[in-house]
Design a protein around this motif. Structure first.
Motif, mmCIF file in Angstrom:
data_model
loop_
_atom_site.group_PDB
_atom_site.id
_atom_site.type_symbol
_atom_site.label_atom_id
_atom_site.label_comp_id
_atom_site.label_asym_id
_atom_site.label_seq_id
_atom_site.Cartn_x
_atom_site.Cartn_y
_atom_site.Cartn_z
ATOM 1 N N PRO A 190 40.523 39.475 35.873
ATOM 2 C CA PRO A 190 39.494 39.583 36.921
ATOM 3 C C PRO A 190 39.656 40.730 37.895
ATOM 4 C CG PRO A 190 41.100 37.923 37.532
ATOM 5 C CD PRO A 190 41.507 38.427 36.171
ATOM 6 N N GLN A 191 40.791 41.402 37.880
ATOM 7 C CA GLN A 191 41.089 42.325 38.971
ATOM 8 C C GLN A 191 40.389 43.688 38.871
ATOM 9 O OE1 GLN A 191 43.194 41.087 36.704
ATOM 10 N NE2 GLN A 191 44.999 42.359 36.346
ATOM 11 N N TYR A 192 39.666 43.931 37.768
ATOM 12 C CA TYR A 192 39.044 45.248 37.559
ATOM 13 C C TYR A 192 37.593 45.249 38.059
ATOM 14 C CZ TYR A 192 43.180 45.923 34.713
ATOM 15 O OH TYR A 192 44.484 46.014 34.284
ATOM 16 N N VAL A 204 30.256 38.083 36.130
ATOM 17 C CA VAL A 204 31.441 38.364 35.318
ATOM 18 C C VAL A 204 32.253 37.074 35.176
ATOM 19 C CG1 VAL A 204 33.479 39.814 35.016
ATOM 20 C CG2 VAL A 204 31.500 40.701 36.270
ATOM 21 N N LEU A 205 32.585 36.722 33.926
ATOM 22 C CA LEU A 205 33.357 35.518 33.636
ATOM 23 C C LEU A 205 34.737 35.932 33.136
ATOM 24 C CD1 LEU A 205 30.600 33.444 31.778
ATOM 25 C CD2 LEU A 205 31.053 33.609 34.235
ATOM 26 N N THR A 206 35.771 35.469 33.844
ATOM 27 C CA THR A 206 37.143 35.882 33.548
ATOM 28 C C THR A 206 38.092 34.690 33.624
ATOM 29 O OG1 THR A 206 37.715 36.355 35.859
ATOM 30 C CG2 THR A 206 36.694 38.143 34.606
ATOM 31 N N GLY A 207 39.359 34.961 33.381
ATOM 32 C CA GLY A 207 40.402 33.933 33.486
ATOM 33 C C GLY A 207 41.707 34.582 33.908
ATOM 34 N N HIS A 208 42.742 34.440 33.060
ATOM 35 C CA HIS A 208 44.021 35.163 33.154
ATOM 36 C C HIS A 208 44.976 34.669 34.226
ATOM 37 C CE1 HIS A 208 46.866 38.384 32.593
ATOM 38 N NE2 HIS A 208 46.645 38.901 33.798
ATOM 39 N N PHE A 209 44.494 34.319 35.415
ATOM 40 C CA PHE A 209 45.393 34.017 36.535
ATOM 41 C C PHE A 209 45.935 32.585 36.508
ATOM 42 C CE2 PHE A 209 44.893 37.323 40.144
ATOM 43 C CZ PHE A 209 45.012 38.352 39.234
ATOM 44 N N HIS A 210 45.405 31.743 35.655
ATOM 45 C CA HIS A 210 45.849 30.339 35.554
ATOM 46 C C HIS A 210 45.785 29.616 36.897
ATOM 47 C CE1 HIS A 210 48.406 31.055 31.653
ATOM 48 N NE2 HIS A 210 47.263 31.725 31.648
ATOM 49 N N GLY A 211 44.858 30.044 37.743
ATOM 50 C CA GLY A 211 44.718 29.399 39.049
ATOM 51 C C GLY A 211 45.876 29.629 39.985
ATOM 52 N N GLY A 250 41.622 28.138 33.678
ATOM 53 C CA GLY A 250 42.134 28.080 32.312
ATOM 54 C C GLY A 250 42.614 26.701 31.913
ATOM 55 N N LEU A 251 43.079 26.615 30.681
ATOM 56 C CA LEU A 251 43.417 25.320 30.085
ATOM 57 C C LEU A 251 44.893 25.166 29.741
ATOM 58 C CD1 LEU A 251 40.309 25.279 27.775
ATOM 59 C CD2 LEU A 251 40.777 23.534 29.494
ATOM 60 N N GLY A 252 45.575 26.248 29.448
ATOM 61 C CA GLY A 252 46.952 26.141 28.971
ATOM 62 C C GLY A 252 47.939 26.873 29.850
#
Length: 272
Positions: A190-192, A204-211, A250-252
């Motif tokens: 998401p940081q870009y 924009v739909l993103t993830g990566h940070f795991h909350g 995210g999920l995992g």
């Protein structure tokens, strides 16, 4: 005669300690399992002035996590939402405990619910080109549409994707979209935000940070995957100069095996 010493106290303490530590271990195990597998759903409403209402289910950062046999628990929750499309925003596999079969089990079930659109994450980039090609071909054979550095024109909106490798520079797959186009962009990290803006993205739909892995009292995420502590944004919906950025928790998990106050999240975006 000789004095006899008995160690009753020490023995009793030992007998007490064993069940106590076993009980603590059990409680911690149950806590960790609940934190990692209690599946939640978060809803967002986004107005893009589309000609129709669109329900998007976002799956991010599955990391080979298993929710039921062949992912049936997760797939059942997705099906309940009656989505028009399912978008997968990277890290469906995990490079540290890899199982392509778990990821493909999910995809196999998801394409039976709605069209599935996928962009790669940083974990996918860690595999060899041969492994990645094989994985992509298997998904495409099922009907998954890979949107790395490409897009689809749905007339009233554009669904575009950025593969994770292109976030680090060198992206030239398509020109920025005209300002009057409604652009929904899929990316993993998401940081870009300046880059997303430059492409003309509206949502924009993103993830990566795991909350933030651990959500602290007050709602702040604790750490990013790059081990940046207390990142400014780690999840949720954010308005950035008129562009809506949604970051799935995210999920995992990956390196850090436990979430705290941060349940696995399925995201549902209702676009109108």
């Amino acid at each position: 005669g000789m004095l006899a010493f008995r160690h009753k106290t020490r023995k009793n303490k030992f007998r007490f300690c064993v069940p106590f530590f076993l009980a603590v271990q059990l409680v911690l195990s149950v806590f960790c399992l609940y934190q990692n597998y209690h599946l939640t759903t978060t809803y967002y409403d986004v107005d893009l002035n589309l000609e129709r209402n669109l329900t998007i289910v976002q799956v991010s950062d599955l990391h080979n996590q298993v929710f039921g046999i062949n992912e049936q628990t997760l797939l059942g929750r997705i099906e309940e939402e009656k989505p028009d499309m399912i978008v997968v925003t990277g890290d469906v596999v995990d490079s540290y405990h890899t199982s392509f079969s778990i990821a493909l089990d999910f995809m196999r079930g998801a394409v039976k619910i709605a069209p599935v659109y996928y962009v790669s994450g940083n974990h996918e980039l860690r595999f060899s080109q041969e492994e990645l090609n094989s994985f992509f071909e298997a998904m495409q054979d099922m009907g998954v549409i890979i949107l790395d550095d490409t897009y689809i024109d749905f007339e009233d909106f554009v669904l575009a994707g950025v593969g994770d490798a292109s976030l680090y520079g060198g992206f030239a797959a398509y020109e920025p979209f005209a300002a009057e186009r409604n652009v929904i962009l899929l990316a993993h990290e998401p940081q870009y935000t300046e880059f997303f803006h430059s492409l003309g993205a509206d949502l924009v739909l993103t993830g990566h940070f795991h909350g933030g892995q651990v959500i602290l009292p007050g709602g702040r995420g604790f750490v990013s995957p790059e081990f940046k502590f207390l990142p400014e944004v780690a999840y949720g919906s954010h308005d950035i100069d008129g562009m809506t950025l949604i970051i799935s928790r995210g999920l995992g998990n990956s390196i850090l095996p436990v979430r705290v106050n941060n349940y696995p999240e399925l995201v549902v975006i209702r676009v109108s």
